[in-house]
Motif scaffolding. Structure first.
Motif, short mmCIF file in Angstrom:
data_model
loop_
_atom_site.label_atom_id
_atom_site.label_comp_id
_atom_site.label_asym_id
_atom_site.label_seq_id
_atom_site.Cartn_x
_atom_site.Cartn_y
_atom_site.Cartn_z
N GLN A 90 -43.95 -17.95 0.86
CA GLN A 90 -45.41 -18.02 0.83
C GLN A 90 -45.98 -18.34 2.20
O GLN A 90 -46.98 -17.76 2.62
CB GLN A 90 -45.87 -19.09 -0.17
CG GLN A 90 -45.83 -18.65 -1.63
CD GLN A 90 -46.49 -19.67 -2.52
OE1 GLN A 90 -46.33 -20.89 -2.33
NE2 GLN A 90 -47.25 -19.20 -3.49
N LEU A 98 -56.43 -7.48 -7.08
CA LEU A 98 -56.74 -7.48 -5.65
C LEU A 98 -58.21 -7.83 -5.42
O LEU A 98 -58.54 -8.60 -4.52
CB LEU A 98 -56.42 -6.11 -5.06
CG LEU A 98 -56.84 -5.88 -3.60
CD1 LEU A 98 -56.09 -6.84 -2.68
CD2 LEU A 98 -56.60 -4.43 -3.19
N ARG A 147 -58.69 -11.55 -5.78
CA ARG A 147 -58.15 -12.27 -4.61
C ARG A 147 -59.08 -12.10 -3.40
O ARG A 147 -59.32 -13.05 -2.64
CB ARG A 147 -56.76 -11.74 -4.26
CG ARG A 147 -55.66 -12.16 -5.22
CD ARG A 147 -54.32 -11.67 -4.68
NE ARG A 147 -53.23 -11.93 -5.61
CZ ARG A 147 -51.97 -11.56 -5.38
NH1 ARG A 147 -51.65 -10.93 -4.28
NH2 ARG A 147 -51.03 -11.83 -6.27
N TRP A 198 -61.06 -14.89 -1.29
CA TRP A 198 -60.79 -15.01 0.14
C TRP A 198 -62.08 -14.95 0.96
O TRP A 198 -62.29 -15.75 1.87
CB TRP A 198 -59.84 -13.89 0.58
CG TRP A 198 -59.47 -13.93 2.04
CD1 TRP A 198 -58.55 -14.72 2.63
CD2 TRP A 198 -60.05 -13.13 3.08
NE1 TRP A 198 -58.50 -14.47 3.99
CE2 TRP A 198 -59.40 -13.50 4.29
CE3 TRP A 198 -61.03 -12.13 3.10
CZ2 TRP A 198 -59.72 -12.91 5.52
CZ3 TRP A 198 -61.35 -11.55 4.33
CH2 TRP A 198 -60.71 -11.92 5.52
N PHE A 213 -56.12 -8.35 5.06
CA PHE A 213 -55.96 -9.06 3.79
C PHE A 213 -55.78 -8.06 2.65
O PHE A 213 -54.92 -8.24 1.79
CB PHE A 213 -57.17 -9.95 3.52
CG PHE A 213 -57.06 -10.72 2.24
CD1 PHE A 213 -56.45 -11.96 2.22
CD2 PHE A 213 -57.53 -10.19 1.04
CE1 PHE A 213 -56.31 -12.66 1.03
CE2 PHE A 213 -57.40 -10.89 -0.15
CZ PHE A 213 -56.79 -12.12 -0.16
N GLU A 239 -52.28 -6.35 2.88
CA GLU A 239 -51.15 -7.23 2.59
C GLU A 239 -51.11 -7.67 1.13
O GLU A 239 -50.06 -8.09 0.64
CB GLU A 239 -51.19 -8.45 3.50
CG GLU A 239 -50.90 -8.12 4.96
CD GLU A 239 -51.05 -9.31 5.88
OE1 GLU A 239 -51.31 -10.43 5.36
OE2 GLU A 239 -50.93 -9.14 7.11
N ASN A 240 -52.22 -7.59 0.42
CA ASN A 240 -52.26 -8.06 -0.96
C ASN A 240 -52.36 -6.97 -2.01
O ASN A 240 -52.28 -7.26 -3.20
CB ASN A 240 -53.44 -9.04 -1.13
CG ASN A 240 -53.19 -10.37 -0.44
OD1 ASN A 240 -52.59 -11.27 -1.03
ND2 ASN A 240 -53.64 -10.50 0.79
N CYS A 241 -52.49 -5.73 -1.58
CA CYS A 241 -52.60 -4.66 -2.56
C CYS A 241 -51.23 -4.32 -3.13
O CYS A 241 -50.20 -4.52 -2.48
CB CYS A 241 -53.24 -3.43 -1.94
SG CYS A 241 -52.21 -2.54 -0.76
#
Length: 560
Positions: free
Chosen positions: A418, A511, A514, A518, A535, A538-540
């Motif tokens: 993480q 996503l 999130r 964010w 962002f 990297e998070n999809c």
């Protein structure tokens, strides 16, 4: 037959060449007592030697192991600028060869020694690298030919010395180890201070034996020999009058490395400001006292080590420890008054110690450590075969492993990184990760033929756990063996991805949630296109890289 130290003015230490010649001559004269030979070479190509002293001429390590003979191991010269152990070991071995009563007192115990471990540093001789030390006149340098501190190298094994040491230590499996050093730090009356394997970390009956039985006898023996000894002076704050705390010797250090094999380890630290003669004599006394205790109590030590290796039924493993501030004991300490005065060099107060103001009183002593991070005990680990450097080090340390003969699918604990906080700048040639946070979950994972299965029902379980659990003090992850997983291998072009990012937010509700969280938390970053698009990328889920930040070593909790 006198040693180079004894032939000099008691402020000189032997050279590497004279040391090796001394032992070779001694071994030729007393072949039934001492066997001395080269065991490897350093990174600079300098030979590394070891010796074995046996009262009955048994020198072969396999015979010694099969016979269950106790082994006392003395390592010297890991920091060649701290050389008193090199000279004291020479005199001790000489006395064992020349004095029948001394040899007879050894009994069935084998005295194993490395005369000079950091041979590169020993050959790099001078008199200016130990800034605050009182003698000897010339000495070796702390770093080896790779400019590594070898007392930080026992896990990562960047040097040929450490690779050799791992194999050597594993083959001999000593019961007690003494690794000789000199200390920097505060000023006080003691010539000898002592770091010992942290008893709570050693654990079980072995840790209790060290704390309650062995250490008191060593301190009493040193007092009787005229060398009052105290624990290593590691101040809680600035000076020892404010209390001291035991040194937590994690596995990068020799005593912490020894603990991974349930070996009781000692690191005598003589005081740098005392004359070399005193440091030499107190080191010799410490070797004698510790060896005598080992000989007298070897059967119990060996039994406790066997007990410590039992892993059956074990459900959890501690991998990090911290000082237990709720358990403070008292220590009678002899110190000097700390004095503060204005510096002549800068605008600050400098610390000095006034030897005209000695004091003796009880101070706070923190000697207990609590488990900070505990992990559930897996049945086994699986290491993908690509990570050869990790497998190599497990092999050097005798960890039992088997290669999978065929592909299979298993339920495994998969961990993702993480976050990582890394030490700024290089640390012993590595980007060391000070802190790591993990996200864990169970899932079906496909294993390949040739991957390595590491069961934990074995003697070397502790070494495997403390190197393969990412959060452990000196895990392979923290030393950077898996750094490549921390980098994404693909990126985006912002002018193209801008439209795609908007579409991804529509297609992936998780996503979107999130991203909204964010943006609410980071409104100051919304003007930075790379931060915003980064962002989303990297998070999809669509463009995820499964290997990115996924710790490669798997934990298996059920027998397949």
């Amino acid at each position: 037959m006198k040693t180079p130290y004894e032939l000099g003015n008691q402020n000189q230490t032997t050279t590497w060449e004279a040391c090796i010649q001394f032992y070779e001559t001694l071994a030729q004269r007393y072949p039934t007592i001492l066997r001395f030979s080269q065991i490897g070479i350093s990174d600079a190509g300098v030979p590394i030697h070891a010796g074995v002293v046996s009262a009955d001429g048994m020198f072969d390590r396999e015979q010694i192991r099969q016979a269950g003979r106790p082994v006392f191991f003395n390592n010297n010269g890991i920091h060649p600028g701290e050389p008193e152990g090199i000279d004291a070991c020479m005199a001790l071995v000489r006395d064992l060869c020349l004095e029948p009563e001394h040899l007879a007192a050894l009994g069935s115990t084998v005295y194993l020694f490395i005369p000079v471990y950091n041979v590169d540093g020993s050959c790099n001789r001078g008199n200016a690298s130990r800034v605050n030390q009182d003698g000897p006149e010339a000495f070796g340098f702390r770093g080896n030919s790779l400019h590594l501190d070898l007392n930080r190298d026992f896990i990562k094994c960047d040097s040929l010395n450490a690779q050799l040491f791992n194999r050597f230590f594993t083959a001999w499996d000593p019961d007690v180890m003494v690794d000789t050093h000199t200390s920097n730090g505060a000023d006080y009356s003691y010539t000898m201070t002592l770091i010992h394997t942290q008893a709570d970390k050693l654990g079980g009956g072995l840790g209790a034996f060290l704390r309650e039985r062995m250490l008191p006898v060593i301190y009493q023996g040193m007092e009787a020999r005229g060398w009052p000894t105290c624990p290593y002076v590691n101040p809680v704050h600035v000076s020892p009058d404010q209390g001291i705390v035991d040194f937590l010797e994690v596995p990068r250090f020799s005593t912490g490395y020894a603990a991974l094999s349930h070996t009781i380890g000692f690191m005598p630290e003589t005081h740098m400001l005392k004359p070399f003669k005193d440091r030499y004599e107190s080191t010799r006394a410490l070797l004698d006292v510790t060896l005598a205790f080992t000989v007298a109590n070897a059967p119990e030590i060996q039994a406790l080590r066997r007990q410590a290796r039992q892993t059956a039924g074990r459900t959890h493993w501690p991998v990090r420890w911290k000082v237990d501030e709720t358990r403070c004991s008292k220590l009678r300490f002899k110190g000097y008054a700390p004095v503060y005065s204005a510096s002549l060099l800068g605008d600050y107060q400098r610390l000095a110690y006034d030897r005209s103001q000695p004091w003796e009183r009880e101070i706070d002593y923190f000697t207990h450590f609590a488990e900070e991070t505990v992990v559930r005990a897996p049945v086994a680990y699986v290491i993908p075969q690509a990570w050869r450097a990790v497998v190599e080090r497990l092999d050097w340390n005798g960890v039992k492993m088997e290669r999978l003969g065929a592909a299979r699918t298993v339920q495994a604990q998969v961990r993702r990184i993480q976050s990582v906080q890394s030490r700024p700048g290089a640390y012993e040639g590595h980007m060391f990760h000070d802190e790591v946070r993990l996200e864990t979950g169970l899932q079906a994972v496909g294993l390949q033929a040739g991957d390595w299965w590491v069961p934990l029902d074995q003697d070397k379980a502790r070494y495997a756990v403390e190197t393969l659990e990412p959060q452990a003090h000196d895990s392979f992850f923290r030393w950077g063996f898996f750094n490549s997983i921390l980098e994404r291998k693909q990126h985006f072009s912002d002018y193209v991805f801008e439209d795609m990012a908007s579409q991804l937010l529509k297609e992936e509700p998780e996503l979107r949630a999130r991203f909204d969280a964010w943006t609410a938390a980071n409104p100051h970053l919304l003007s930075d296109q790379q931060q915003v698009l980064g962002f989303i990328f990297e998070n999809c889920a669509r463009y995820a890289e499964p290997e990115w930040c996924r710790y490669p070593v798997l934990s298996i909790f059920e027998h397949p």
